[in-house]
Design an enzyme around this catalytic site. Structure first.
Site, PDB file in Angstrom:
ATOM      1  N   ASP A   1      20.532 144.730 -26.341  1.00 29.80           N
ATOM      2  CA  ASP A   1      19.397 143.899 -26.737  1.00 29.80           C
ATOM      3  C   ASP A   1      18.804 144.415 -28.053  1.00 29.80           C
ATOM      4  O   ASP A   1      17.997 145.349 -28.050  1.00 29.80           O
ATOM      5  CB  ASP A   1      18.349 143.922 -25.623  1.00 29.80           C
ATOM      6  CG  ASP A   1      17.183 142.978 -25.880  1.00 29.80           C
ATOM      7  OD1 ASP A   1      17.039 142.489 -27.012  1.00 29.80           O
ATOM      8  OD2 ASP A   1      16.397 142.745 -24.940  1.00 29.80           O
TER       9      ASP A   1
ATOM     10  N   GLU B   1      25.172 139.843 -42.889  1.00 27.38           N
ATOM     11  CA  GLU B   1      24.697 140.234 -44.219  1.00 27.38           C
ATOM     12  C   GLU B   1      25.767 140.978 -45.012  1.00 27.38           C
ATOM     13  O   GLU B   1      26.349 141.955 -44.529  1.00 27.38           O
ATOM     14  CB  GLU B   1      23.444 141.104 -44.099  1.00 27.38           C
ATOM     15  CG  GLU B   1      22.824 141.447 -45.445  1.00 27.38           C
ATOM     16  CD  GLU B   1      21.465 142.091 -45.318  1.00 27.38           C
ATOM     17  OE1 GLU B   1      21.092 142.845 -46.245  1.00 27.38           O
ATOM     18  OE2 GLU B   1      20.779 141.853 -44.314  1.00 27.38           O
TER      19      GLU B   1
ATOM     20  N   HIS C   1      25.352 144.973 -53.867  1.00 26.82           N
ATOM     21  CA  HIS C   1      25.077 143.865 -52.951  1.00 26.82           C
ATOM     22  C   HIS C   1      25.626 142.557 -53.489  1.00 26.82           C
ATOM     23  O   HIS C   1      26.245 141.780 -52.762  1.00 26.82           O
ATOM     24  CB  HIS C   1      23.573 143.747 -52.716  1.00 26.82           C
ATOM     25  CG  HIS C   1      23.211 142.630 -51.788  1.00 26.82           C
ATOM     26  ND1 HIS C   1      23.385 142.715 -50.422  1.00 26.82           N
ATOM     27  CD2 HIS C   1      22.706 141.397 -52.028  1.00 26.82           C
ATOM     28  CE1 HIS C   1      22.985 141.587 -49.856  1.00 26.82           C
ATOM     29  NE2 HIS C   1      22.566 140.776 -50.806  1.00 26.82           N
TER      30      HIS C   1
ATOM     31  N   LYS D   1      14.089 148.507 -42.368  1.00 20.01           N
ATOM     32  CA  LYS D   1      14.917 147.317 -42.171  1.00 20.01           C
ATOM     33  C   LYS D   1      16.363 147.643 -42.513  1.00 20.01           C
ATOM     34  O   LYS D   1      17.306 147.194 -41.835  1.00 20.01           O
ATOM     35  CB  LYS D   1      14.409 146.170 -43.036  1.00 20.01           C
ATOM     36  CG  LYS D   1      15.117 144.832 -42.809  1.00 20.01           C
ATOM     37  CD  LYS D   1      16.301 144.628 -43.730  1.00 20.01           C
ATOM     38  CE  LYS D   1      16.958 143.276 -43.484  1.00 20.01           C
ATOM     39  NZ  LYS D   1      18.189 143.083 -44.274  1.00 20.01           N
TER      40      LYS D   1
END
Length: 440
Positions: free
Chosen positions: A296, A85, A393, A280
């Protein structure tokens, strides 16, 4: 319609690729070429990757970036991050630089307790089961003595075994709730091996326990498995500085900026729709480091979101306050990580990532990962309450759009320069690109 295939796992890698290309893709030759393009030329290294999972056909690449200048407990780190991202590494790096001159990040490991459970069904007298468990407990520990021997030598092992009556939630349901210390190993295999030993011992001893009726002796083991919910394996990371030390942003004073940051976090505390996206963003930073260090990330995600709901409502994992003209920003999060075992010595890039992090212990890695999440969240919330998330972004996403459009290197340089002074939305980039092409 494609028919099912028998024995796919027994095919060679070449045959697997050809089968998939011919039965599931529109252009088989191009598919084969793409898949082979990502093979490693070093056959030994490729074989190593092939054996990580089953039915491998190629390698799936993610960028590995570095976020430098993280001052954590007065020690400087460059943090490897594996993520696709745009803007994540940039935002983390910017936050690291911001806090480096303000005392850096302070971290504390609150606990390192891991959890596993033996789930079983018992049809009978609960008092008799309780008495039986008191007699059984030392036998449970003895039953896995060979498994825990090496772990105990290093200072780890079994911490507690508790009988829990869950029959009010589900008829006849009980569990052995077990806690462990696994030191620098994440410990999944160790914990699961212990739990399976406990289950076998429980079943065998129940058969021999005279006070049990035949029905009670025939207790049913449902499953034995570690839990990824680890509320006592928690790390805290924090930053703080005088409000006056905060920079003014786009006409917003340092005082207003601090208040806006606190309000934004408080909204995530009370509004689940916001909290999910807020968290998130935290996991953008955390997952990237977890993946780079061969841990993990699915387990970390599950545990973190469960922890965010521990008080009965999904809420923010970070906190912010202004106390006595001091701005404070912190996170508390469960992280079960390992720096030995698994891929840590097998995957060359994982091994290198840990070396870049100065070969941390599991506790040190917990602190580094928590800081990455806190830094990422600080960067995201800062953008939200000042310029908005899209400005930064989209500028970071600019190259992705230009690559999709097939821009040349010359065109990329020109448009990157152009969007330093203009808002970069997808449509704006397309228009600017087309205008540039038409001029030519």
């Amino acid at each position: 319609m494609t028919t099912p295939i028998e024995g796919f796992s027994k095919l060679s890698k070449e045959d697997k690729i050809n089968y998939i290309a011919q039965h599931y893709t529109q252009y088989p030759k191009e598919t084969v070429a793409v898949l082979k393009q990502y093979w490693n030329d070093d056959e030994k290294l490729q074989n190593l990757h092939d054996e990580f999972i089953e039915n491998t056909i190629t390698n799936f690449y993610l960028p590995l970036g570095i976020a430098p200048n993280f001052l954590i407990n007065n020690k400087l780190y460059a943090i490897p991050m594996a993520i696709e991202e745009s803007s994540v590494v940039a935002a983390a790096s910017k936050a690291a630089k911001f806090w480096q001159t303000r005392g850096g990040f302070k971290t504390t490991v609150v606990g390192t307790e891991k959890v596993g459970q033996v789930h079983f069904m018992f049809h009978g007298d609960v008092e008799k089961l309780t008495t039986f468990f008191k007699l059984l407990k030392p036998k449970l520990i003895q039953s896995v003595a060979a498994i825990v021997k090496n772990m105990e030598k290093r200072g780890g092992g079994i911490k507690h075994i508790e009988l829990r009556d869950k029959s009010s939630d589900l008829d006849d349901y009980f569990q052995l709730h077990c806690t462990f210390e696994t030191l620098d190993a994440m410990g999944a295999n160790f914990i699961n091996s212990c739990l399976e030993g406990f289950a076998q011992c429980l079943k065998e001893e129940a058969q021999l326990y005279a006070p049990f009726t035949d029905k009670e002796k025939d207790l049913e083991i449902v499953m034995s498995i570690l839990s990824n919910y680890i509320p006592n394996c928690v790390v805290k990371a924090e930053v703080s500085c005088p409000v006056s030390d905060l920079k003014a942003h786009h006409g917003i004073t340092a005082e207003d900026f601090a208040r806006k940051m606190v309000r934004a976090v408080n909204i995530a505390k009370v509004e689940p729709y916001r909290a999910v996206t807020h968290n998130k963003g935290i996991m953008n930073g955390i997952d990237a480091v977890v993946l780079a260090t061969g841990n993990d990330f699915r387990a970390i995600e599950a545990g973190a979101h469960a922890y965010a709901s521990k008080d009965g409502r999904y809420t923010s994992l970070t906190h912010a306050s202004i106390e006595n003209d001091t701005f404070k920003f912190w996170i508390e999060i469960p992280l079960a990580l390992g720096t030995v075992g698994g891929l840590t010595t097998l995957h060359p890039l994982v091994k290198l990532a840990l070396e870049i992090l100065q070969n941390p212990t599991a506790k040190e890695l917990m602190q580094i990962v928590a800081v990455a999440g806190l830094a990422q969240n600080f960067g995201a919330v800062r953008s939200l309450v000042t310029t908005g998330i899209q400005q930064g972004h989209m500028k970071m996403h600019l190259l992705n759009i230009l690559n999709q459009l097939g821009a040349t290197e010359e065109e990329k340089l020109s448009l990157i320069e152009y969007f330093k002074k203009h808002t970069a939305s997808h449509s704006a980039v397309v228009v600017a690109f087309e205008e540039l092409r038409n001029k030519k």
